[in-house]
Design an enzyme around this catalytic site. Structure first.
Site, PDB file in Angstrom:
ATOM      1  CG  ASP A  29      -2.026   0.989   1.168  1.00  0.00           C
ATOM      2  OD1 ASP A  29      -2.276   1.534   0.072  1.00  0.00           O
ATOM      3  OD2 ASP A  29      -2.673   1.229   2.198  1.00  0.00           O
ATOM      4  CG  ASN A  77      -7.414  -2.390  -5.787  1.00  0.00           C
ATOM      5  OD1 ASN A  77      -6.428  -3.109  -5.618  1.00  0.00           O
ATOM      6  ND2 ASN A  77      -7.814  -1.525  -4.858  1.00  0.00           N
TER       7      ASN A  77
END
Length: 258
Positions: A29, A77
């Site tokens: 991330d 996503n």
């Protein structure tokens, strides 16, 4: 660097100085934040993240990790901006074309888990090629989770068991935890020992929910492009200092070590 602790993974418990985790999972991330801090596009951040992937794969193999699972693209996503998703798919395809021979040369087996049906025919073709090329390698198993979600994984397992039960292939009363686990992605791999998340966020975001039931969680403020082999060493060393109880008492743990 900060970290957080939860109850541990499988057997046996690890006392200080214990073994390297067999299975490490990483939520990569912070690519976009890394890029924004430098006045760059998000795509540049994802490209920088690929360099971190290379470094971490190299160090994990050197440390003797058996399975390294990287969360590359979640089923959620797809909600990101279309241009970013398109760039990520292009980067995924480039990596499949360029990196697999290097993995193969270093004895690393590659697998991709997740719902592949949403990917282009070209990406699906190169995934199959990569898995076939590296399937007999045994130095380390690299797993890339792409269009993956823990809810999807468990739901798919439940559906498969239901289909078998509907045709008499399995007695519903005989369905056990092992029955479910056998239908999941990574059914043949050890459960996750250590889950690392970069960028300071402290959640697991629908990643390997079943497989991380007893994983140690480690959170670092480093953004993914800044995470390297040395950072992985720190996470593994932190893991080795933890006492993993698996529901037992301190006295039971001490008796096991006697």
């Amino acid at each position: 660097m900060t970290s957080a602790q939860t109850p541990g993974s499988q057997v046996p418990p690890n006392a200080p100085g214990g073994d390297v985790p067999r299975h490490v999972a990483i939520i990569m991330d912070g690519n976009n934040r890394w890029a924004r801090a430098r006045g760059l596009s998000g795509v540049r951040g994802h490209h920088a993240g690929v360099e971190a992937v290379r470094a971490v794969i190299r160090r994990a193999a050197e440390r003797g990790v058996e399975t390294l699972t990287l969360f590359a693209f979640s089923s959620e996503n797809w909600r990101r901006p279309e241009a970013e998703v398109r760039a990520l798919m292009e980067l995924f395809l480039i990596a499949l074309k360029r990196e697999v021979k290097k993995l193969h040369a270093n004895g690393i087996r590659l697998s991709v888990i997740g719902d592949r049906s949403a990917f282009s025919a070209s990406i699906q073709k190169y995934i199959v090629r990569a898995e076939e090329m590296t399937r007999d390698n045994s130095r380390m198993h690299l797993v890339v989770a792409a269009n993956y979600g823990g809810h999807w994984d468990i739901t798919r397992a439940a559906r498969r068991l239901a289909e078998r039960a509907a045709v008499g292939g399995i007695d519903p009363a005989a369905i056990s935890e092992k029955s479910v686990q056998d239908e999941l992605c990574l059914a043949q791999e050890a459960p996750v020992d250590l889950c690392i998340r970069t960028s300071g966020e402290q959640r697991i975001s629908n990643f390997l929910l079943w497989q991380m039931a007893y994983a140690e969680l480690y959170f670092t403020p480093l953004l993914w492009p800044d995470f390297d082999g040395a950072a992985l060493d720190l996470a593994i060393d932190d893991f080795r200092r933890r006492q993993r109880r698996f529901g037992m008492t301190d006295e039971q743990i001490e008796a096991q070590g006697a």
